[in-house]
Write a protein that holds these residues in place. Sequence first.
Motif, PDB file in Angstrom:
ATOM      1  N   TRP A 116     -33.123 -37.056 -17.532  1.00  0.00           N
ATOM      2  CA  TRP A 116     -32.434 -35.936 -16.875  1.00  0.00           C
ATOM      3  C   TRP A 116     -30.922 -36.124 -16.948  1.00  0.00           C
ATOM      4  N   ARG A 117     -30.237 -35.088 -17.432  1.00  0.00           N
ATOM      5  CA  ARG A 117     -28.767 -35.106 -17.429  1.00  0.00           C
ATOM      6  C   ARG A 117     -28.294 -33.706 -17.076  1.00  0.00           C
ATOM      7  N   TYR A 118     -27.349 -33.628 -16.137  1.00  0.00           N
ATOM      8  CA  TYR A 118     -26.851 -32.316 -15.717  1.00  0.00           C
ATOM      9  C   TYR A 118     -25.787 -31.863 -16.713  1.00  0.00           C
ATOM     10  N   GLU A 119     -26.253 -31.340 -17.865  1.00  0.00           N
ATOM     11  CA  GLU A 119     -25.336 -30.905 -18.917  1.00  0.00           C
ATOM     12  C   GLU A 119     -25.355 -29.394 -19.011  1.00  0.00           C
ATOM     13  N   ARG A 120     -24.422 -28.847 -19.812  1.00  0.00           N
ATOM     14  CA  ARG A 120     -24.440 -27.400 -20.063  1.00  0.00           C
ATOM     15  C   ARG A 120     -25.498 -27.134 -21.131  1.00  0.00           C
ATOM     16  N   LYS A 123     -28.608 -24.941 -27.580  1.00  0.00           N
ATOM     17  CA  LYS A 123     -29.677 -25.310 -28.506  1.00  0.00           C
ATOM     18  C   LYS A 123     -29.731 -26.839 -28.662  1.00  0.00           C
ATOM     19  N   GLY A 124     -30.881 -27.410 -28.420  1.00  0.00           N
ATOM     20  CA  GLY A 124     -31.032 -28.862 -28.589  1.00  0.00           C
ATOM     21  C   GLY A 124     -30.449 -29.674 -27.442  1.00  0.00           C
ATOM     22  N   ARG A 125     -29.936 -28.991 -26.403  1.00  0.00           N
ATOM     23  CA  ARG A 125     -29.426 -29.751 -25.248  1.00  0.00           C
ATOM     24  C   ARG A 125     -30.008 -29.170 -23.970  1.00  0.00           C
ATOM     25  N   TYR A 126     -30.752 -29.996 -23.265  1.00  0.00           N
ATOM     26  CA  TYR A 126     -31.450 -29.546 -22.068  1.00  0.00           C
ATOM     27  C   TYR A 126     -31.080 -30.447 -20.897  1.00  0.00           C
ATOM     28  N   ARG A 127     -31.462 -30.020 -19.707  1.00  0.00           N
ATOM     29  CA  ARG A 127     -31.199 -30.881 -18.541  1.00  0.00           C
ATOM     30  C   ARG A 127     -32.357 -31.844 -18.311  1.00  0.00           C
ATOM     31  N   ASN A 130     -37.015 -35.068 -23.535  1.00  0.00           N
ATOM     32  CA  ASN A 130     -37.858 -36.250 -23.736  1.00  0.00           C
ATOM     33  C   ASN A 130     -37.229 -37.192 -24.754  1.00  0.00           C
ATOM     34  N   GLN A 131     -37.257 -38.443 -24.420  1.00  0.00           N
ATOM     35  CA  GLN A 131     -36.754 -39.454 -25.358  1.00  0.00           C
ATOM     36  C   GLN A 131     -37.844 -40.485 -25.608  1.00  0.00           C
ATOM     37  N   ALA A 132     -37.913 -40.928 -26.862  1.00  0.00           N
ATOM     38  CA  ALA A 132     -38.671 -42.139 -27.158  1.00  0.00           C
ATOM     39  C   ALA A 132     -37.610 -43.186 -27.434  1.00  0.00           C
ATOM     40  N   VAL A 260     -18.437 -44.392 -32.396  1.00  0.00           N
ATOM     41  CA  VAL A 260     -18.576 -45.181 -31.167  1.00  0.00           C
ATOM     42  C   VAL A 260     -19.671 -44.478 -30.389  1.00  0.00           C
ATOM     43  N   ARG A 261     -20.252 -45.122 -29.428  1.00  0.00           N
ATOM     44  CA  ARG A 261     -21.352 -44.479 -28.726  1.00  0.00           C
ATOM     45  C   ARG A 261     -20.922 -44.163 -27.308  1.00  0.00           C
ATOM     46  N   GLY A 262     -21.504 -43.111 -26.741  1.00  0.00           N
ATOM     47  CA  GLY A 262     -21.075 -42.617 -25.441  1.00  0.00           C
ATOM     48  C   GLY A 262     -21.323 -43.541 -24.268  1.00  0.00           C
ATOM     49  N   ASP A 282     -25.728 -32.493 -33.261  1.00  0.00           N
ATOM     50  CA  ASP A 282     -26.369 -32.874 -34.525  1.00  0.00           C
ATOM     51  C   ASP A 282     -27.064 -34.237 -34.517  1.00  0.00           C
ATOM     52  N   ALA A 283     -26.890 -35.022 -33.445  1.00  0.00           N
ATOM     53  CA  ALA A 283     -27.510 -36.356 -33.437  1.00  0.00           C
ATOM     54  C   ALA A 283     -28.945 -36.277 -32.932  1.00  0.00           C
ATOM     55  N   TYR A 284     -29.873 -36.849 -33.683  1.00  0.00           N
ATOM     56  CA  TYR A 284     -31.251 -36.848 -33.169  1.00  0.00           C
ATOM     57  C   TYR A 284     -31.692 -38.228 -32.702  1.00  0.00           C
ATOM     58  N   LEU A 285     -30.895 -39.240 -32.995  1.00  0.00           N
ATOM     59  CA  LEU A 285     -31.158 -40.553 -32.390  1.00  0.00           C
ATOM     60  C   LEU A 285     -29.892 -41.379 -32.442  1.00  0.00           C
ATOM     61  N   GLY A 286     -29.830 -42.384 -31.603  1.00  0.00           N
ATOM     62  CA  GLY A 286     -28.658 -43.249 -31.615  1.00  0.00           C
ATOM     63  C   GLY A 286     -28.966 -44.542 -30.902  1.00  0.00           C
ATOM     64  N   ILE A 309     -34.354 -41.829 -29.115  1.00  0.00           N
ATOM     65  CA  ILE A 309     -34.639 -40.746 -30.047  1.00  0.00           C
ATOM     66  C   ILE A 309     -34.894 -39.477 -29.238  1.00  0.00           C
ATOM     67  N   GLY A 310     -34.201 -38.396 -29.558  1.00  0.00           N
ATOM     68  CA  GLY A 310     -34.406 -37.131 -28.844  1.00  0.00           C
ATOM     69  C   GLY A 310     -35.588 -36.383 -29.438  1.00  0.00           C
ATOM     70  N   ILE A 311     -36.676 -36.307 -28.670  1.00  0.00           N
ATOM     71  CA  ILE A 311     -37.916 -35.740 -29.220  1.00  0.00           C
ATOM     72  C   ILE A 311     -37.755 -34.256 -29.572  1.00  0.00           C
ATOM     73  N   GLU A 312     -37.140 -33.467 -28.664  1.00  0.00           N
ATOM     74  CA  GLU A 312     -37.015 -32.025 -28.943  1.00  0.00           C
ATOM     75  C   GLU A 312     -36.175 -31.815 -30.192  1.00  0.00           C
ATOM     76  N   ARG A 313     -35.112 -32.609 -30.348  1.00  0.00           N
ATOM     77  CA  ARG A 313     -34.272 -32.439 -31.547  1.00  0.00           C
ATOM     78  C   ARG A 313     -35.038 -32.821 -32.808  1.00  0.00           C
ATOM     79  N   LEU A 314     -35.810 -33.894 -32.735  1.00  0.00           N
ATOM     80  CA  LEU A 314     -36.637 -34.281 -33.898  1.00  0.00           C
ATOM     81  C   LEU A 314     -37.571 -33.133 -34.263  1.00  0.00           C
TER      82      LEU A 314
HETATM   83  P1  AMP Z   1     -28.009 -40.891 -26.036  1.00  0.00           P
HETATM   84  O1  AMP Z   1     -28.829 -41.606 -25.013  1.00  0.00           O
HETATM   85  O2  AMP Z   1     -26.954 -40.008 -25.437  1.00  0.00           O
HETATM   86  O3  AMP Z   1     -27.521 -41.763 -27.121  1.00  0.00           O
HETATM   87  O4  AMP Z   1     -29.016 -39.851 -26.726  1.00  0.00           O
HETATM   88  C1  AMP Z   1     -29.982 -40.248 -27.644  1.00  0.00           C
HETATM   89  C2  AMP Z   1     -30.645 -39.022 -28.202  1.00  0.00           C
HETATM   90  O5  AMP Z   1     -31.250 -38.279 -27.158  1.00  0.00           O
HETATM   91  C3  AMP Z   1     -29.653 -38.044 -28.814  1.00  0.00           C
HETATM   92  O6  AMP Z   1     -29.413 -38.383 -30.155  1.00  0.00           O
HETATM   93  C4  AMP Z   1     -30.388 -36.737 -28.681  1.00  0.00           C
HETATM   94  O7  AMP Z   1     -31.297 -36.584 -29.740  1.00  0.00           O
HETATM   95  C5  AMP Z   1     -31.155 -36.892 -27.399  1.00  0.00           C
HETATM   96  N1  AMP Z   1     -30.463 -36.224 -26.285  1.00  0.00           N
HETATM   97  C6  AMP Z   1     -29.433 -36.682 -25.537  1.00  0.00           C
HETATM   98  N2  AMP Z   1     -29.086 -35.799 -24.598  1.00  0.00           N
HETATM   99  C7  AMP Z   1     -29.906 -34.731 -24.741  1.00  0.00           C
HETATM  100  C8  AMP Z   1     -30.062 -33.478 -24.054  1.00  0.00           C
HETATM  101  N3  AMP Z   1     -29.304 -33.145 -23.015  1.00  0.00           N
HETATM  102  N4  AMP Z   1     -31.041 -32.629 -24.488  1.00  0.00           N
HETATM  103  C9  AMP Z   1     -31.827 -32.947 -25.522  1.00  0.00           C
HETATM  104  N5  AMP Z   1     -31.743 -34.112 -26.213  1.00  0.00           N
HETATM  105  C10 AMP Z   1     -30.795 -34.996 -25.823  1.00  0.00           C
END
Ligand code: AMP
Length: 422
Positions: A116-120, A123-127, A130-132, A260-262, A282-286, A309-314
């Motif tokens: 869960w992240r309180y973001e705006r 597309k591809g960004r949700y609050r 799912n991550q693996a 660099v990573r966030g 554009d990032a689907y994993l990091g 890995i961002g499942i929805e983005r994958l």
């Molecule tokens: P992070 O933990 O920020 O490095 O994110 C790892 C991966 O999770 C990103 O590459 C995205 O694929 C996915 N991710 C991060 N934030 C979101 C979000 N708000 N909605 C959907 N996917 C996300």
Amino acid sequence: MEKINSLTGMTDLIETKADENVLANKVFQTEKILKEIFTNYAMSEIRTPALENTNLFKRSVGDTSDIVNKELYTFSDKNDKSITLRPEGTASVMRSIIEKKLDGETHKLWYLGPMWRYERPQKGRYRQFNQAGIEILGYPEGAPEFEMISLICELNRKLQIRKPLIKINHLGDSNTKKLFCKALVDYLTPMKSNLDEKDLLRLDSNPLRILDSKNPNTIEILKKAPSISDYLQDSSKELLKSIQELFSDKCEIQIDFNLVRGLDYYTGFVFEAISEDLGAQDAYLGGGRYDNLSAQLGGKDLPAIGMAIGIERLALISYQENKNRTLISFIIISSNSEAKAYKISHELRSINKNIDIDVQLSQGSLKSKLRRANKNGAAYAFIVGDEEIESKTVIIKPLNKEDSDQSTMNLNEIENFIKNLS
Ligand code: AMP
């Protein structure tokens, strides 16, 4: 009565049998394929709670990161304790390993679950998303880095990711980071008036993160900035080169000294995979190495590397072959011996685990049940009426096929028929 809707940025995923292009179907299929890959790499599953002490994220992800600064879902529980819905998985995994006194051992772990992240939302960004993730703990730099990239290449191949690019960088040791940060601050300070509010804050609190800036002015200014490559040891540069060379026939890998990573806890090797098909997000994993995190959370020194890995983005960028399992629609048209028909369906299910039997539960005419079978994408309808129950037979009707002649089979014949379906 007024309807109640889901919260902004929180989506429902509902599988739809007949249409494999629905995002939910692709998400679930992606999860299955990822689990197969993790198992194939001999990783073990770890599942931690969704709620943690707020301090866990402040101490790990970092006070200066966007995640902790602006995006945490933090609440007080009934006892006025500050608790937070996890925004990522690594901190919880490390907390768990330390708490269970497993921080003196090596581990290869994977997890999958909502974050869960309180973001705006966009597309591809949700609050809620799912991550693996993978955490390889207890091994110094070298082998795990190769294993990580190997797994990403395999994931790109199996999920048929569109236009994948893996970017890699090295943040050096703490001394490299310190020297480079100082050089960056010295370079940027005279240009402060050209930086926006966000980058000015970063300059004060976490100068490395300025390299992440999306502001075109800052990007222009950074073109002449000192590069971390001027401060890296040869061994770090060699690692980057050898990873790039070793997998050059499998994946496109680019060394990007501005990557660099966030999250604050990264040290050493870092990476990200992007696809231009994703648009702005554009990032689907990091991921990367975080050798200090265990000690930072009160554990032993435990070298570690991980990725998320961002499942929805994958799911948005993967081509998945339609590997739908064979679906049989089981239609009962008996009013007095229905129970016996249920027993038949129960027995047929155990013959071949690769086929799925959808017993139609609603009342209705044969015609409407056949229509529903077609709509659900069934390959065959198995029809059982009073006569069939009496004679221990089933009518088999192929659907969606040119040859739609139905036949009646006895239970032995059906057993063979089902065994031969793939
Ligand atoms: P992070 O933990 O920020 O490095 O994110 C790892 C991966 O999770 C990103 O590459 C995205 O694929 C996915 N991710 C991060 N934030 C979101 C979000 N708000 N909605 C959907 N996917 C996300």
